[in-house]
Scaffold this motif. Structure first.
Motif, PDB file in Angstrom:
ATOM      1  N   LEU A  30     121.129  -6.108  73.053  1.00  0.00           N
ATOM      2  CA  LEU A  30     121.930  -7.242  73.510  1.00  0.00           C
ATOM      3  C   LEU A  30     122.963  -7.642  72.468  1.00  0.00           C
ATOM      4  CD1 LEU A  30     119.096  -9.439  75.087  1.00  0.00           C
ATOM      5  CD2 LEU A  30     120.919  -8.261  76.336  1.00  0.00           C
ATOM      6  N   LEU A  31     122.554  -7.677  71.211  1.00  0.00           N
ATOM      7  CA  LEU A  31     123.455  -8.123  70.144  1.00  0.00           C
ATOM      8  C   LEU A  31     124.653  -7.191  69.974  1.00  0.00           C
ATOM      9  CD1 LEU A  31     120.813  -9.320  67.533  1.00  0.00           C
ATOM     10  CD2 LEU A  31     122.453 -10.746  68.780  1.00  0.00           C
ATOM     11  N   ARG A  32     124.490  -5.934  70.328  1.00  0.00           N
ATOM     12  CA  ARG A  32     125.616  -4.998  70.212  1.00  0.00           C
ATOM     13  C   ARG A  32     126.743  -5.330  71.185  1.00  0.00           C
ATOM     14  NH1 ARG A  32     121.464  -1.114  69.185  1.00  0.00           N
ATOM     15  NH2 ARG A  32     121.302  -0.547  71.393  1.00  0.00           N
ATOM     16  N   TYR A  33     126.425  -6.081  72.247  1.00  0.00           N
ATOM     17  CA  TYR A  33     127.411  -6.340  73.297  1.00  0.00           C
ATOM     18  C   TYR A  33     127.909  -7.776  73.340  1.00  0.00           C
ATOM     19  CZ  TYR A  33     126.197  -1.809  75.354  1.00  0.00           C
ATOM     20  OH  TYR A  33     125.997  -0.465  75.571  1.00  0.00           O
ATOM     21  N   LEU A  34     127.140  -8.707  72.811  1.00  0.00           N
ATOM     22  CA  LEU A  34     127.441 -10.128  73.038  1.00  0.00           C
ATOM     23  C   LEU A  34     128.459 -10.655  72.036  1.00  0.00           C
ATOM     24  CD1 LEU A  34     123.874 -11.556  73.785  1.00  0.00           C
ATOM     25  CD2 LEU A  34     125.605 -10.740  75.401  1.00  0.00           C
ATOM     26  N   ASN A  35     129.373 -11.476  72.537  1.00  0.00           N
ATOM     27  CA  ASN A  35     130.386 -12.117  71.716  1.00  0.00           C
ATOM     28  C   ASN A  35     130.337 -13.631  71.909  1.00  0.00           C
ATOM     29  OD1 ASN A  35     132.535 -12.265  69.901  1.00  0.00           O
ATOM     30  ND2 ASN A  35     134.075 -12.161  71.525  1.00  0.00           N
ATOM     31  N   ASP A  36     129.132 -14.141  72.137  1.00  0.00           N
ATOM     32  CA  ASP A  36     128.934 -15.583  72.272  1.00  0.00           C
ATOM     33  C   ASP A  36     128.080 -16.045  71.106  1.00  0.00           C
ATOM     34  OD1 ASP A  36     128.825 -18.206  73.821  1.00  0.00           O
ATOM     35  OD2 ASP A  36     126.694 -17.700  73.686  1.00  0.00           O
ATOM     36  N   GLU A  37     128.628 -16.939  70.290  1.00  0.00           N
ATOM     37  CA  GLU A  37     127.979 -17.297  69.030  1.00  0.00           C
ATOM     38  C   GLU A  37     126.606 -17.929  69.245  1.00  0.00           C
ATOM     39  OE1 GLU A  37     128.803 -19.898  64.954  1.00  0.00           O
ATOM     40  OE2 GLU A  37     130.292 -19.845  66.566  1.00  0.00           O
ATOM     41  N   GLN A  38     126.500 -18.862  70.191  1.00  0.00           N
ATOM     42  CA  GLN A  38     125.226 -19.553  70.377  1.00  0.00           C
ATOM     43  C   GLN A  38     124.126 -18.587  70.789  1.00  0.00           C
ATOM     44  OE1 GLN A  38     125.361 -22.986  72.942  1.00  0.00           O
ATOM     45  NE2 GLN A  38     123.143 -23.114  73.124  1.00  0.00           N
ATOM     46  N   THR A  39     124.426 -17.701  71.734  1.00  0.00           N
ATOM     47  CA  THR A  39     123.417 -16.744  72.188  1.00  0.00           C
ATOM     48  C   THR A  39     123.055 -15.772  71.070  1.00  0.00           C
ATOM     49  OG1 THR A  39     124.420 -16.885  74.394  1.00  0.00           O
ATOM     50  CG2 THR A  39     122.800 -15.160  74.040  1.00  0.00           C
ATOM     51  N   ARG A  40     124.049 -15.323  70.327  1.00  0.00           N
ATOM     52  CA  ARG A  40     123.792 -14.399  69.215  1.00  0.00           C
ATOM     53  C   ARG A  40     122.894 -15.050  68.162  1.00  0.00           C
ATOM     54  NH1 ARG A  40     126.469  -9.736  68.558  1.00  0.00           N
ATOM     55  NH2 ARG A  40     125.947  -9.851  66.327  1.00  0.00           N
ATOM     56  N   VAL A  41     123.184 -16.294  67.808  1.00  0.00           N
ATOM     57  CA  VAL A  41     122.381 -16.977  66.790  1.00  0.00           C
ATOM     58  C   VAL A  41     120.925 -17.090  67.234  1.00  0.00           C
ATOM     59  CG1 VAL A  41     121.978 -19.217  65.681  1.00  0.00           C
ATOM     60  CG2 VAL A  41     124.284 -18.237  65.735  1.00  0.00           C
ATOM     61  N   GLN A  42     120.711 -17.458  68.486  1.00  0.00           N
ATOM     62  CA  GLN A  42     119.340 -17.593  68.982  1.00  0.00           C
ATOM     63  C   GLN A  42     118.596 -16.263  68.929  1.00  0.00           C
ATOM     64  OE1 GLN A  42     120.158 -19.261  72.873  1.00  0.00           O
ATOM     65  NE2 GLN A  42     119.750 -21.342  72.155  1.00  0.00           N
ATOM     66  N   LEU A  43     119.262 -15.185  69.335  1.00  0.00           N
ATOM     67  CA  LEU A  43     118.613 -13.877  69.338  1.00  0.00           C
ATOM     68  C   LEU A  43     118.395 -13.360  67.920  1.00  0.00           C
ATOM     69  CD1 LEU A  43     120.504 -12.189  72.318  1.00  0.00           C
ATOM     70  CD2 LEU A  43     118.190 -13.131  72.315  1.00  0.00           C
ATOM     71  N   GLU A  44     119.335 -13.601  67.032  1.00  0.00           N
ATOM     72  CA  GLU A  44     119.175 -13.169  65.643  1.00  0.00           C
ATOM     73  C   GLU A  44     118.015 -13.895  64.967  1.00  0.00           C
ATOM     74  OE1 GLU A  44     123.081 -13.913  64.235  1.00  0.00           O
ATOM     75  OE2 GLU A  44     123.854 -11.923  64.829  1.00  0.00           O
ATOM     76  N   LEU A  45     117.848 -15.178  65.282  1.00  0.00           N
ATOM     77  CA  LEU A  45     116.715 -15.921  64.727  1.00  0.00           C
ATOM     78  C   LEU A  45     115.392 -15.342  65.206  1.00  0.00           C
ATOM     79  CD1 LEU A  45     118.002 -19.607  64.947  1.00  0.00           C
ATOM     80  CD2 LEU A  45     117.487 -18.305  62.860  1.00  0.00           C
TER      81      LEU A  45
END
Length: 284
Positions: free
Chosen positions: A35-50
């Motif tokens: 998912l992270l390879r495709y997403l360019n939405d900061e809020q969603t990326r931060v949640q998934l990275e955490l």
């Protein structure tokens, strides 16, 4: 609201989300990395990275984390558009939200010529039988019941469950959850069939009202087809719709508008069922 029907970008689901859900049945960590390879939405990326930083173990099934719950709702039910940096959130389209029993009732009125909506006890029993074992051929009604057609390559109830409903037997062509999806080509078929379905319903009501005339039939159809903004005030209560005719007419208009909007955008439709309510619409 107990059920929401929302247009979604099929390209995003097919390219990004569904492959991740298939991977996540076995191991959530590589699915989140996908998912992270495709997403360019900061809020969603931060949640998934955490989630990754905390060390996700196992599959998506049983992953009870607020950040995952928030992310999966955004991924499945929000509008996503593609730019040079990946997929980001876009303007949210028109959606239908309503009582679950009402939605199934109205969908069956539009789709099923055998549905005895004018007879309250028979209609209730018909809905009880249908919701216990929905027919995929009744497309909109089965979507509102959480039926998948086609059956996905992942168990949808292991991705998201609200009430704990789930049944996944892919070899038998069975998949049911508290959310469901139809691809764009199916939504296009619904949109193409919608004018005839709406006309048939009005013709049926016209025959039932005889010898009384319903002078607003033309205006009702124009409203349902999106050609006028507001529904007419009924001088004659439509027999099958009962004392709340004006409410039902507005609700059918909202459903029709959602289908047309999804087809116009070349989007699919998702349904999220938050509560399969008691069948009490007859008492309201």
């Amino acid at each position: 609201m107990e059920v929401v029907l929302r247009p979604v970008n099929d390209g995003f689901l097919r390219e990004v989300v569904f492959p991740a859900l298939e991977m996540g049945v076995v191991d959530a960590a590589p699915a989140i990395e996908h998912l992270l390879r495709y997403l360019n939405d900061e809020q969603t990326r931060v949640q998934l990275e955490l989630l990754l930083d905390r060390g996700v173990e196992g599959s998506f099934f049983g992953l009870e984390d607020e950040k995952w719950s928030s992310s999966i709702y955004r991924l499945l039910f929000y509008e996503w558009v593609k730019d040079a940096g990946g997929w980001q959130l876009g303007e949210q389209p028109h959606a239908y939200a309503g009582d679950w029993n009402d939605a199934v009732h109205l969908a069956l009125m539009l789709e099923d010529p055998h549905y005895p909506y004018w007879d309250q006890p028979k209609a209730r029993q018909y809905r009880t039988n249908f919701t216990a074992s929905p027919l995929a051929e009744e497309g909109l009604a089965s979507l509102a019941c959480g039926i998948w057609q086609p059956v996905p390559s992942f168990p949808p109830d292991q991705v998201l469950t609200v009430q704990g409903h789930g049944d996944y037997r892919p070899n038998e062509g069975v998949a049911r959850a508290d959310w469901s999806w139809r691809p764009v080509h199916v939504v296009n078929q619904w949109a193409a069939q919608l004018p005839n379905a709406l006309s048939r319903l009005l013709e049926k009501e016209g025959r039932r009202l005889k010898p009384v005339e319903a002078p607003e039939r033309h205006e009702v159809l124009q409203y349902w087809l999106g050609r006028i903004e507001h529904p007419p005030v009924l001088a004659v209560t439509f027999s099958g719709l009962g004392a709340h005719s004006n409410e039902w007419i507005r609700e059918i208009g909202h459903i029709a508008r959602t289908i047309r909007a999804a087809a116009a955008a070349q989007h699919g439709l998702t349904a999220i069922i938050s509560h399969r309510g008691d069948d009490d619409y007859l008492q309201r």
